[in-house]
Write a protein that holds these residues in place. Sequence first.
Motif, PDB file in Angstrom:
ATOM      1  N   ASP A  78     103.507  78.929  16.218  1.00 17.56           N
ATOM      2  CA  ASP A  78     102.028  79.123  16.454  1.00 17.56           C
ATOM      3  C   ASP A  78     101.662  78.905  18.070  1.00 17.56           C
ATOM      4  N   LYS A  79     100.881  79.323  18.297  1.00 17.99           N
ATOM      5  CA  LYS A  79     100.228  79.300  19.855  1.00 17.99           C
ATOM      6  C   LYS A  79      99.438  78.273  19.727  1.00 17.99           C
ATOM      7  N   PRO A  80      99.384  77.532  20.944  1.00 13.44           N
ATOM      8  CA  PRO A  80      98.571  76.507  20.951  1.00 13.44           C
ATOM      9  C   PRO A  80      97.092  77.188  20.587  1.00 13.44           C
ATOM     10  N   ARG A  81      96.111  76.083  20.193  1.00  7.07           N
ATOM     11  CA  ARG A  81      94.722  76.546  19.672  1.00  7.07           C
ATOM     12  C   ARG A  81      93.876  75.691  20.359  1.00  7.07           C
ATOM     13  N   PRO A  82      92.622  76.324  20.776  1.00  5.76           N
ATOM     14  CA  PRO A  82      91.809  75.512  21.198  1.00  5.76           C
ATOM     15  C   PRO A  82      91.096  74.296  20.480  1.00  5.76           C
ATOM     16  N   GLY A  83      90.554  73.149  21.111  1.00  4.08           N
ATOM     17  CA  GLY A  83      90.144  72.172  20.342  1.00  4.08           C
ATOM     18  C   GLY A  83      90.175  70.885  21.333  1.00  4.08           C
ATOM     19  N   LYS A  84      89.343  69.957  20.776  1.00  4.39           N
ATOM     20  CA  LYS A  84      89.187  68.703  21.489  1.00  4.39           C
ATOM     21  C   LYS A  84      90.739  67.955  21.472  1.00  4.39           C
ATOM     22  N   GLN A  85      90.923  67.407  22.741  1.00  7.02           N
ATOM     23  CA  GLN A  85      92.091  66.613  23.293  1.00  7.02           C
ATOM     24  C   GLN A  85      92.060  65.544  22.877  1.00  7.02           C
ATOM     25  N   PRO A  86      93.403  64.803  22.505  1.00  7.17           N
ATOM     26  CA  PRO A  86      93.517  63.540  22.041  1.00  7.17           C
ATOM     27  C   PRO A  86      92.924  62.830  22.753  1.00  7.17           C
ATOM     28  N   ILE A  87      92.284  61.511  22.408  1.00  2.00           N
ATOM     29  CA  ILE A  87      91.770  60.402  23.382  1.00  2.00           C
ATOM     30  C   ILE A  87      92.971  59.716  23.929  1.00  2.00           C
ATOM     31  N   TYR A  88      93.694  59.318  23.054  1.00  2.00           N
ATOM     32  CA  TYR A  88      94.843  58.444  23.326  1.00  2.00           C
ATOM     33  C   TYR A  88      96.151  59.076  23.436  1.00  2.00           C
ATOM     34  N   THR A  89      97.047  58.517  24.478  1.00  3.62           N
ATOM     35  CA  THR A  89      98.229  59.250  24.614  1.00  3.62           C
ATOM     36  C   THR A  89      99.041  58.515  23.951  1.00  3.62           C
ATOM     37  N   LYS A  90     100.279  59.183  23.842  1.00  6.59           N
ATOM     38  CA  LYS A  90     101.591  58.464  23.098  1.00  6.59           C
ATOM     39  C   LYS A  90     101.963  57.235  23.966  1.00  6.59           C
ATOM     40  N   ALA A  91     101.647  56.968  25.201  1.00  5.63           N
ATOM     41  CA  ALA A  91     101.940  55.786  25.778  1.00  5.63           C
ATOM     42  C   ALA A  91     100.948  54.564  25.039  1.00  5.63           C
ATOM     43  N   THR A  92      99.586  55.034  24.738  1.00  4.34           N
ATOM     44  CA  THR A  92      98.662  54.089  24.538  1.00  4.34           C
ATOM     45  C   THR A  92      99.043  53.368  23.074  1.00  4.34           C
ATOM     46  N   ASP A  93      99.666  54.393  22.022  1.00  2.00           N
ATOM     47  CA  ASP A  93     100.136  54.132  20.775  1.00  2.00           C
ATOM     48  C   ASP A  93     101.105  52.967  20.946  1.00  2.00           C
ATOM     49  N   GLU A  94     102.200  53.604  21.717  1.00  2.00           N
ATOM     50  CA  GLU A  94     103.480  52.459  22.007  1.00  2.00           C
ATOM     51  C   GLU A  94     102.895  51.293  22.366  1.00  2.00           C
ATOM     52  N   ARG A  95     102.191  51.035  23.396  1.00  5.75           N
ATOM     53  CA  ARG A  95     101.727  49.729  23.774  1.00  5.75           C
ATOM     54  C   ARG A  95     100.909  49.025  22.639  1.00  5.75           C
ATOM     55  N   ILE A  96     100.427  49.618  21.884  1.00  7.29           N
ATOM     56  CA  ILE A  96      99.638  48.901  20.666  1.00  7.29           C
ATOM     57  C   ILE A  96     100.622  48.502  19.816  1.00  7.29           C
ATOM     58  N   LEU A  97     101.659  49.444  19.409  1.00  6.20           N
ATOM     59  CA  LEU A  97     102.557  48.998  18.400  1.00  6.20           C
ATOM     60  C   LEU A  97     103.347  47.771  18.952  1.00  6.20           C
ATOM     61  N   LYS A  98     103.602  47.669  20.305  1.00  2.00           N
ATOM     62  CA  LYS A  98     104.446  46.736  20.950  1.00  2.00           C
ATOM     63  C   LYS A  98     103.483  45.250  20.676  1.00  2.00           C
ATOM     64  N   LEU A  99     102.292  45.347  20.761  1.00  5.08           N
ATOM     65  CA  LEU A  99     101.300  44.370  20.799  1.00  5.08           C
ATOM     66  C   LEU A  99     101.321  43.654  19.642  1.00  5.08           C
ATOM     67  N   LEU A 100     101.260  44.516  18.420  1.00  3.74           N
ATOM     68  CA  LEU A 100     101.279  44.136  17.102  1.00  3.74           C
ATOM     69  C   LEU A 100     102.590  43.553  16.741  1.00  3.74           C
ATOM     70  N   ASP A 101     103.659  44.081  17.256  1.00  2.00           N
ATOM     71  CA  ASP A 101     104.831  43.164  16.776  1.00  2.00           C
ATOM     72  C   ASP A 101     105.172  42.068  17.467  1.00  2.00           C
ATOM     73  N   LYS A 102     104.394  41.441  18.454  1.00  2.00           N
ATOM     74  CA  LYS A 102     104.455  40.046  19.201  1.00  2.00           C
ATOM     75  C   LYS A 102     103.874  39.177  18.195  1.00  2.00           C
ATOM     76  N   PRO A 103     104.311  37.831  18.187  1.00  4.44           N
ATOM     77  CA  PRO A 103     103.578  37.010  17.427  1.00  4.44           C
ATOM     78  C   PRO A 103     102.294  36.553  18.076  1.00  4.44           C
ATOM     79  N   PRO A 104     101.308  35.914  17.373  1.00  2.00           N
ATOM     80  CA  PRO A 104     100.091  35.585  17.971  1.00  2.00           C
ATOM     81  C   PRO A 104     100.104  34.730  19.094  1.00  2.00           C
ATOM     82  N   ARG A 105      99.112  34.787  19.997  1.00  3.60           N
ATOM     83  CA  ARG A 105      98.940  33.715  21.056  1.00  3.60           C
ATOM     84  C   ARG A 105      98.820  32.436  20.686  1.00  3.60           C
ATOM     85  N   LYS A 106      99.195  31.580  21.521  1.00  3.58           N
ATOM     86  CA  LYS A 106      98.980  30.057  21.109  1.00  3.58           C
ATOM     87  C   LYS A 106      97.511  29.699  20.869  1.00  3.58           C
ATOM     88  N   GLY A 107      97.379  29.197  19.728  1.00  3.61           N
ATOM     89  CA  GLY A 107      95.790  28.916  19.478  1.00  3.61           C
ATOM     90  C   GLY A 107      95.527  29.719  18.308  1.00  3.61           C
TER      91      GLY A 107
END
Length: 136
Positions: A78-107
Amino acid sequence: MIPEAREVHLSRKDRNVLEAYCRSPVTLQRDLKRARIVLLAADGRSTRSIAKEVGVQPRIVSLWRHRYADHGLEGLQDKPRPGKQPIYTKATDERILKLLDKPPRKGLRAGPALCWPRRWAMLTSNMSGVPAQPQD
């Protein structure tokens, strides 16, 4: 009006790939039809007979003949189709997943007392520079 049929010449490698698409039980139907069209065209079949056998309009057969003749196997994608570009990049997804893997902060309490939606809100608000409020 149907454009003049392009001759399709398959290399042995391309034929093997297209035949594998036809045999595979997980091939998408659109890819299967495209592969069958090109294989039948390479066997010297007419556009109308291919269209009748595959169950598509002759203009569709002509389209895939031309795309394969011009671009090879890559032309069947398939050729690329027009449409809305994604808001978040793959780097953002990876950063969020890394944060979710960490234990909660103190307190902050861990476990069932701190549910995912609340923790998610705390993590994302902290990413934007707004300090997260510790849970009481």
